[in-house]
Design an enzyme around this catalytic site. Structure first.
Site, PDB file in Angstrom:
ATOM      1  N   ASN A   8     -66.077 -31.164  18.559  1.00 21.45           N
ATOM      2  CA  ASN A   8     -66.954 -30.090  19.088  1.00 21.45           C
ATOM      3  C   ASN A   8     -68.024 -30.565  19.780  1.00 21.45           C
ATOM      4  O   ASN A   8     -69.191 -30.984  18.980  1.00 21.45           O
ATOM      5  CB  ASN A   8     -67.157 -29.154  17.796  1.00 21.45           C
ATOM      6  CG  ASN A   8     -68.028 -27.827  18.053  1.00 21.45           C
ATOM      7  OD1 ASN A   8     -68.538 -27.621  19.205  1.00 21.45           O
ATOM      8  ND2 ASN A   8     -68.390 -27.132  17.007  1.00 21.45           N
ATOM      9  N   ARG A  89     -62.871 -27.948  20.968  1.00 19.50           N
ATOM     10  CA  ARG A  89     -63.419 -26.727  20.651  1.00 19.50           C
ATOM     11  C   ARG A  89     -64.028 -26.423  22.037  1.00 19.50           C
ATOM     12  O   ARG A  89     -64.964 -27.149  22.444  1.00 19.50           O
ATOM     13  CB  ARG A  89     -64.560 -26.366  19.707  1.00 19.50           C
ATOM     14  CG  ARG A  89     -65.291 -24.888  19.736  1.00 19.50           C
ATOM     15  CD  ARG A  89     -66.261 -24.763  18.561  1.00 19.50           C
ATOM     16  NE  ARG A  89     -66.540 -23.473  18.453  1.00 19.50           N
ATOM     17  CZ  ARG A  89     -67.627 -23.110  17.863  1.00 19.50           C
ATOM     18  NH1 ARG A  89     -68.645 -23.949  17.724  1.00 19.50           N
ATOM     19  NH2 ARG A  89     -68.091 -21.853  18.321  1.00 19.50           N
ATOM     20  N   HIS A 177     -66.849 -16.948  18.606  1.00 18.32           N
ATOM     21  CA  HIS A 177     -66.239 -17.209  17.286  1.00 18.32           C
ATOM     22  C   HIS A 177     -64.733 -16.741  16.865  1.00 18.32           C
ATOM     23  O   HIS A 177     -64.307 -16.625  16.039  1.00 18.32           O
ATOM     24  CB  HIS A 177     -67.030 -16.448  16.372  1.00 18.32           C
ATOM     25  CG  HIS A 177     -68.367 -16.749  16.159  1.00 18.32           C
ATOM     26  ND1 HIS A 177     -69.546 -15.843  15.912  1.00 18.32           N
ATOM     27  CD2 HIS A 177     -69.057 -18.112  16.511  1.00 18.32           C
ATOM     28  CE1 HIS A 177     -70.488 -16.665  15.914  1.00 18.32           C
ATOM     29  NE2 HIS A 177     -70.523 -17.831  16.058  1.00 18.32           N
ATOM     30  N   HIS A 214     -68.403 -12.622  10.590  1.00 22.17           N
ATOM     31  CA  HIS A 214     -68.704 -14.031  10.637  1.00 22.17           C
ATOM     32  C   HIS A 214     -70.104 -14.151  10.720  1.00 22.17           C
ATOM     33  O   HIS A 214     -70.822 -13.835  11.720  1.00 22.17           O
ATOM     34  CB  HIS A 214     -68.060 -14.801  11.848  1.00 22.17           C
ATOM     35  CG  HIS A 214     -68.546 -16.159  12.025  1.00 22.17           C
ATOM     36  ND1 HIS A 214     -67.594 -17.150  11.742  1.00 22.17           N
ATOM     37  CD2 HIS A 214     -69.610 -16.915  12.421  1.00 22.17           C
ATOM     38  CE1 HIS A 214     -67.941 -18.270  11.753  1.00 22.17           C
ATOM     39  NE2 HIS A 214     -69.267 -18.057  12.362  1.00 22.17           N
ATOM     40  N   ARG A 247     -81.044 -15.358  17.467  1.00 20.61           N
ATOM     41  CA  ARG A 247     -80.789 -14.514  18.578  1.00 20.61           C
ATOM     42  C   ARG A 247     -80.990 -12.817  17.968  1.00 20.61           C
ATOM     43  O   ARG A 247     -80.639 -12.502  17.038  1.00 20.61           O
ATOM     44  CB  ARG A 247     -79.268 -14.423  18.686  1.00 20.61           C
ATOM     45  CG  ARG A 247     -78.947 -15.817  19.485  1.00 20.61           C
ATOM     46  CD  ARG A 247     -77.551 -15.754  20.195  1.00 20.61           C
ATOM     47  NE  ARG A 247     -76.905 -17.155  20.421  1.00 20.61           N
ATOM     48  CZ  ARG A 247     -75.958 -17.610  19.842  1.00 20.61           C
ATOM     49  NH1 ARG A 247     -75.240 -16.827  19.118  1.00 20.61           N
ATOM     50  NH2 ARG A 247     -75.595 -19.083  20.173  1.00 20.61           N
ATOM     51  N   ARG A 289     -81.382 -19.009   3.596  1.00 20.90           N
ATOM     52  CA  ARG A 289     -81.705 -19.333   2.109  1.00 20.90           C
ATOM     53  C   ARG A 289     -83.585 -19.412   1.974  1.00 20.90           C
ATOM     54  O   ARG A 289     -84.369 -19.053   1.209  1.00 20.90           O
ATOM     55  CB  ARG A 289     -81.553 -20.784   1.739  1.00 20.90           C
ATOM     56  CG  ARG A 289     -80.073 -21.046   1.418  1.00 20.90           C
ATOM     57  CD  ARG A 289     -79.305 -22.361   1.444  1.00 20.90           C
ATOM     58  NE  ARG A 289     -79.527 -22.649   2.822  1.00 20.90           N
ATOM     59  CZ  ARG A 289     -78.549 -23.831   3.283  1.00 20.90           C
ATOM     60  NH1 ARG A 289     -77.937 -24.371   2.131  1.00 20.90           N
ATOM     61  NH2 ARG A 289     -78.407 -24.121   4.481  1.00 20.90           N
ATOM     62  N   GLY A 335     -71.457 -19.309   6.707  1.00 27.46           N
ATOM     63  CA  GLY A 335     -72.528 -19.644   5.961  1.00 27.46           C
ATOM     64  C   GLY A 335     -73.038 -18.757   4.861  1.00 27.46           C
ATOM     65  O   GLY A 335     -73.161 -18.958   3.581  1.00 27.46           O
ATOM     66  N   GLY A 337     -71.905 -15.388   5.129  1.00 23.82           N
ATOM     67  CA  GLY A 337     -70.868 -14.521   4.292  1.00 23.82           C
ATOM     68  C   GLY A 337     -70.388 -15.069   3.110  1.00 23.82           C
ATOM     69  O   GLY A 337     -70.050 -14.237   2.381  1.00 23.82           O
ATOM     70  N   GLU A 338     -70.088 -16.435   3.248  1.00 18.20           N
ATOM     71  CA  GLU A 338     -69.587 -16.899   2.007  1.00 18.20           C
ATOM     72  C   GLU A 338     -70.663 -17.190   0.703  1.00 18.20           C
ATOM     73  O   GLU A 338     -70.094 -17.292  -0.232  1.00 18.20           O
ATOM     74  CB  GLU A 338     -68.831 -18.265   2.461  1.00 18.20           C
ATOM     75  CG  GLU A 338     -67.935 -18.156   3.199  1.00 18.20           C
ATOM     76  CD  GLU A 338     -67.346 -19.591   3.957  1.00 18.20           C
ATOM     77  OE1 GLU A 338     -67.527 -20.512   3.535  1.00 18.20           O
ATOM     78  OE2 GLU A 338     -66.880 -19.546   5.221  1.00 18.20           O
ATOM     79  N   GLU A 393     -62.712 -23.602  11.087  1.00 12.99           N
ATOM     80  CA  GLU A 393     -62.634 -23.672  12.374  1.00 12.99           C
ATOM     81  C   GLU A 393     -61.806 -24.911  12.573  1.00 12.99           C
ATOM     82  O   GLU A 393     -61.090 -24.769  13.634  1.00 12.99           O
ATOM     83  CB  GLU A 393     -63.894 -23.152  13.221  1.00 12.99           C
ATOM     84  CG  GLU A 393     -64.267 -21.900  13.310  1.00 12.99           C
ATOM     85  CD  GLU A 393     -65.648 -21.923  13.604  1.00 12.99           C
ATOM     86  OE1 GLU A 393     -66.447 -22.022  12.710  1.00 12.99           O
ATOM     87  OE2 GLU A 393     -66.054 -21.305  14.763  1.00 12.99           O
TER      88      GLU A 393
HETATM   89  P1  ADP Z   1     -73.200 -22.055  12.075  1.00 11.88           P
HETATM   90  O1  ADP Z   1     -73.485 -21.129  12.533  1.00 11.88           O
HETATM   91  O2  ADP Z   1     -74.562 -23.310  12.180  1.00 11.88           O
HETATM   92  O3  ADP Z   1     -71.884 -22.948  11.608  1.00 11.88           O
HETATM   93  P2  ADP Z   1     -73.305 -22.007   9.079  1.00 11.88           P
HETATM   94  O4  ADP Z   1     -71.955 -20.924   8.991  1.00 11.88           O
HETATM   95  O5  ADP Z   1     -73.249 -23.174   8.385  1.00 11.88           O
HETATM   96  O6  ADP Z   1     -73.747 -21.693  10.289  1.00 11.88           O
HETATM   97  O7  ADP Z   1     -74.061 -20.763   8.557  1.00 11.88           O
HETATM   98  C1  ADP Z   1     -75.601 -21.273   8.338  1.00 11.88           C
HETATM   99  C2  ADP Z   1     -76.461 -20.106   7.365  1.00 11.88           C
HETATM  100  O8  ADP Z   1     -75.625 -20.095   6.197  1.00 11.88           O
HETATM  101  C3  ADP Z   1     -77.808 -20.396   7.450  1.00 11.88           C
HETATM  102  O9  ADP Z   1     -78.696 -19.273   7.396  1.00 11.88           O
HETATM  103  C4  ADP Z   1     -77.885 -20.779   6.034  1.00 11.88           C
HETATM  104  O10 ADP Z   1     -79.103 -20.307   5.036  1.00 11.88           O
HETATM  105  C5  ADP Z   1     -76.808 -19.993   5.178  1.00 11.88           C
HETATM  106  N1  ADP Z   1     -76.501 -20.310   4.024  1.00 11.88           N
HETATM  107  C6  ADP Z   1     -75.672 -21.341   3.519  1.00 11.88           C
HETATM  108  N2  ADP Z   1     -75.581 -21.619   2.405  1.00 11.88           N
HETATM  109  C7  ADP Z   1     -76.219 -20.652   1.821  1.00 11.88           C
HETATM  110  C8  ADP Z   1     -76.491 -19.927   0.545  1.00 11.88           C
HETATM  111  N3  ADP Z   1     -76.114 -20.594  -0.669  1.00 11.88           N
HETATM  112  N4  ADP Z   1     -77.226 -18.818   0.230  1.00 11.88           N
HETATM  113  C9  ADP Z   1     -77.513 -18.337   1.300  1.00 11.88           C
HETATM  114  N5  ADP Z   1     -77.357 -18.602   2.710  1.00 11.88           N
HETATM  115  C10 ADP Z   1     -76.823 -19.677   2.833  1.00 11.88           C
END
Ligand code: ADP
Length: 408
Positions: A8, A89, A177, A214, A247, A289, A335, A337-338, A393
């Site tokens: 990537n 990617r 995405h 996502h 954004r 966070r 990040g 969503g999970e 991904e």
């Molecule tokens: P990218 O688009 O860079 O791939 P990610 O899917 O890794 O991003 O998501 C990054 C986001 O996920 C950040 O805003 C981060 O704060 C959030 N995140 C990661 N872990 C947690 C958590 N445990 N609680 C809340 N938000 C989280």
């Protein structure tokens, strides 16, 4: 063993993962950052053990050579790992690519031709492909972020602007995405709770109505009907749609003209909307966070940022339920969503009229597997499921790379 090296390439970074697609294992992963700067840094991780290298990395070619060195020194040896393909990617496939393709000179030229549509992303993708083709003598496959949305229905793909101008400049809604939305929507469709729900209702998989959120640093929503994407929130570029880390998502295009007439340059407006807006612009931080910590300390700007973020998400879920004629599954991934239970709770709050809701204990639980967090049968047989589905991904790119090679 047949493995795939997934690359990537960003403008100043090279992320990689060595994937064993059959079990879905990542054998090694890493990133080279700040390519082209004096303070370059490479981090290579194998089974939890990390090797870090600091120092200038001149360009993407030097970055990939460094990655190959790290594999040879700390393992796993690429020579012994059975690498059968490199999966790249690629952000923008335009209307030329609706599926992964084996890379040849024509594909590289076509990806280069798409640079005007994705000036921030495609140049690095082209460079990554070129250096990897020089250094790794296996088939290379390009997997496009737009592909899953290539056959969006015309009403969803079309901007209501002058048709001639749109055609001349390639202006339509492409979506991004897509690899993640496709992977997650497929995992949803295969989940036992979902197949059981359809069976109980006497329905076939072609009727499954999903909304996938996502939510990473970038964020996008999709509406998926029977495995086909019928709507998505990102458009010509990844700027449209949801509120993201930096954004703005949807804004009145009139803001752009107003700012330019007020003296900002087009590049300054571009930077404002892509890099200085969203959670960062409203709350001062782009990381969910950190934003949550600010809210807990009583910061009103951070609270407003989250409220705007959640309001936008609820609007999209409601709109997509309307597009789909109902909703069977709402899936959260990436990040935020999970991991961010309070965001998931905040999205479904107020969407009870669609039957959406979460069980606090299920929502708060942490797991690496896909899971249902809404009330389950027998209490709520006809209600939509709310799910958390980890995206992957790299695995999706690795599997698609093997599939396209097998089909040759
Ligand atoms: P990218 O688009 O860079 O791939 P990610 O899917 O890794 O991003 O998501 C990054 C986001 O996920 C950040 O805003 C981060 O704060 C959030 N995140 C990661 N872990 C947690 C958590 N445990 N609680 C809340 N938000 C989280």
């Amino acid at each position: 063993m047949s493995t795939v090296l997934v690359l990537n390439s960003g403008s100043s970074s090279l992320k990689y993962q060595l994937v064993d697609p059959a079990p879905g294992d990542a054998l090694a992963a890493g990133i080279v950052e700040r390519i082209g700067e004096a303070s370059g840094r490479a981090s290579h991780e194998v089974r939890g053990a990390r090797t870090v290298r600091e120092g200038a990395v001149a360009d993407h070619g030097a970055a990939l050579r460094l990655v190959l060195e790290l594999f040879e020194e700390t393992g796993p040896s690429l020579g012994e790992a059975g690498v059968v393909a490199v999966g790249h990617r690629v952000v923008h496939g335009g209307t030329s690519f609706s599926a992964p393709v084996v890379v040849d000179d024509d594909v590289v030229a076509a990806v280069r031709d798409l640079i005007p549509l994705a000036p921030l992303h495609n140049p690095a993708n082209v460079t990554g492909i070129e250096v990897a083709r020089e250094l790794l003598d296996v088939p290379h496959v390009a997997v496009f972020d737009t592909a899953f949305f290539a056959d969006l229905p015309a009403p969803a793909a079309t901007y209501a602007i002058d048709r001639g101008t749109a055609a001349e400049h390639g202006i339509r809604r492409y979506g991004f995405h897509g690899t993640s939305h496709e992977y997650v929507s497929r995992a949803v469709a295969e989940h036992p709770a979902v197949t059981a729900k359809l069976a109980a209702e006497g329905r076939g998989p072609e009727t499954l109505r999903q909304v996938v959120l996502h939510l990473g640093n970038g964020a996008s929503a999709s509406a998926v009907l029977g495995g086909r994407a019928v709507e998505t929130s990102m458009g010509l570029t990844p700027l449209e749609g949801l509120v993201m880390g930096t954004r703005s998502g949807d804004v009145d295009a009139g803001i752009v003209f107003h700012l330019i007439r007020s003296g900002l340059s087009p590049d300054e407006v571009d930077t404002l909307l892509n890099k200085r807006s969203g959670l960062l612009g409203l709350g001062g931080v782009n990381d969910m966070r950190e934003l949550t910590r600010l809210i807990e300390s009583g910061d009103d700007d951070a609270r407003l940022a989250l409220d705007v973020y959640l309001h936008r998400l609820r609007k999209y879920v409601g709109a997509y339920a309307a597009v789909l004629g109902g909703i069977d599954v709402l899936a959260f991934t990436a990040g935020v969503g999970e991991n961010a239970a309070h965001v998931r709770a905040g999205v479904v709050e107020g969407l009870g009229f669609l039957g959406l809701g979460v069980v606090p204990d299920l929502n708060a639980a942490r797991a690496r597997e896909s899971r249902v967090i809404s009330p389950t049968e027998p209490e709520a047989p006809a209600r939509p499921l709310v799910m958390v589905v980890p995206t992957n991904e790299e695995l999706a790119i690795a599997r698609q790379s093997l599939a396209v090679l097998a089909a040759r």
